[in-house]
Design an enzyme around this catalytic site. Sequence first.
Site, PDB file in Angstrom:
ATOM      1  N   LYS A 150       0.823  -1.214   0.000  1.00 33.32           N
ATOM      2  CA  LYS A 150       0.000   0.000   0.000  1.00 33.32           C
ATOM      3  C   LYS A 150       0.857   1.264   0.000  1.00 33.32           C
ATOM      4  O   LYS A 150       2.051   1.238   0.282  1.00 33.32           O
ATOM      5  CB  LYS A 150      -0.962  -0.011   1.193  1.00 33.32           C
ATOM      6  CG  LYS A 150      -2.128  -0.972   0.983  1.00 33.32           C
ATOM      7  CD  LYS A 150      -3.163  -0.872   2.083  1.00 33.32           C
ATOM      8  CE  LYS A 150      -4.381  -1.719   1.734  1.00 33.32           C
ATOM      9  NZ  LYS A 150      -5.397  -1.717   2.812  1.00 33.32           N
ATOM     10  N   ARG A 172      -3.543 -10.181   5.151  1.00 32.85           N
ATOM     11  CA  ARG A 172      -4.105 -10.189   3.790  1.00 32.85           C
ATOM     12  C   ARG A 172      -3.039  -9.620   2.859  1.00 32.85           C
ATOM     13  O   ARG A 172      -2.653  -8.456   2.981  1.00 32.85           O
ATOM     14  CB  ARG A 172      -5.382  -9.343   3.742  1.00 32.85           C
ATOM     15  CG  ARG A 172      -6.066  -9.323   2.381  1.00 32.85           C
ATOM     16  CD  ARG A 172      -7.325  -8.468   2.420  1.00 32.85           C
ATOM     17  NE  ARG A 172      -8.002  -8.440   1.131  1.00 32.85           N
ATOM     18  CZ  ARG A 172      -7.733  -7.579   0.152  1.00 32.85           C
ATOM     19  NH1 ARG A 172      -6.777  -6.657   0.325  1.00 32.85           N
ATOM     20  NH2 ARG A 172      -8.394  -7.626  -0.989  1.00 32.85           N
TER      21      ARG A 172
END
Length: 274
Positions: free
Chosen positions: A221, A255
Amino acid sequence: MTLNCKGKLIDLTVPKVMGILNITPDSFYDGGQHKNENAVLKHVELMLHQGATFIDVGAYSSRPNADHVSEAHELKRILPIVNLILKEFPEVLLSIDTFRSQVAKQCIAAGAALVNDISAGKLDHNMLQTIADLHVPYIMMHMKGTPQTMQQQTNYDDIIKDMLFYFSERIAAARQLGIVDIIVDPGFGFAKTLEQNYELLNKLEHFKMIDKPVLVGVSRKSMIYKTLETSAKESLNGTSVLNTIALQKNASILRVHDVKEAMECIKLVESLNA
């Protein structure tokens, strides 16, 4: 802590990995990579071989300012993939990344095992009742607004206190309907600034008081690549660093895009705790 997935008890005493399968053309990291059936099956096979317990399938990109996709189009994208994967890997535990109750309902009917909702039921008021009726584990994430508006909604009195209040309210609503297996996801990158993401990670252990498994999704991210002044493609090492910190602060599920490296993080942190 355990989760009941299709009658199989998943023990979260040792953290587990959820591998990401994006079937959207505009995902921030792997958008458009899995364009055909063969590519999808190869990627799923690799993630399962590397140790993923869950495969998370999403057909609606939730990156900031992502294009809106209709429910009909989301179903058209995701249902054939769910059927394809379960035909090839009937024992796989598929997680459905959706905030729409009808998408959740149809995918669970097709054989998926759990639902991963970025809105914790706030974008579809039928979602919590649907989950209760389906009797499947439910991942509820913290977000304000929608993927299109969330980056304008980063004001908090105290981000940790505000999030704990949010989860206590959503968990109470879920419990009232009889939902048993609940996982909380702090929602890194969703309605949070770069600084807030790091404050959240630094104080992640505060979520122990919720007494629910915590899922962490920081894989590649912008909180990593903006800090390092690099790109999502070059953020694997940074992802492993933050995953390790998350594990030390009570994360139960990671995740990730890169299953092998996440499994290594778990193994090494477990060795510290042995």
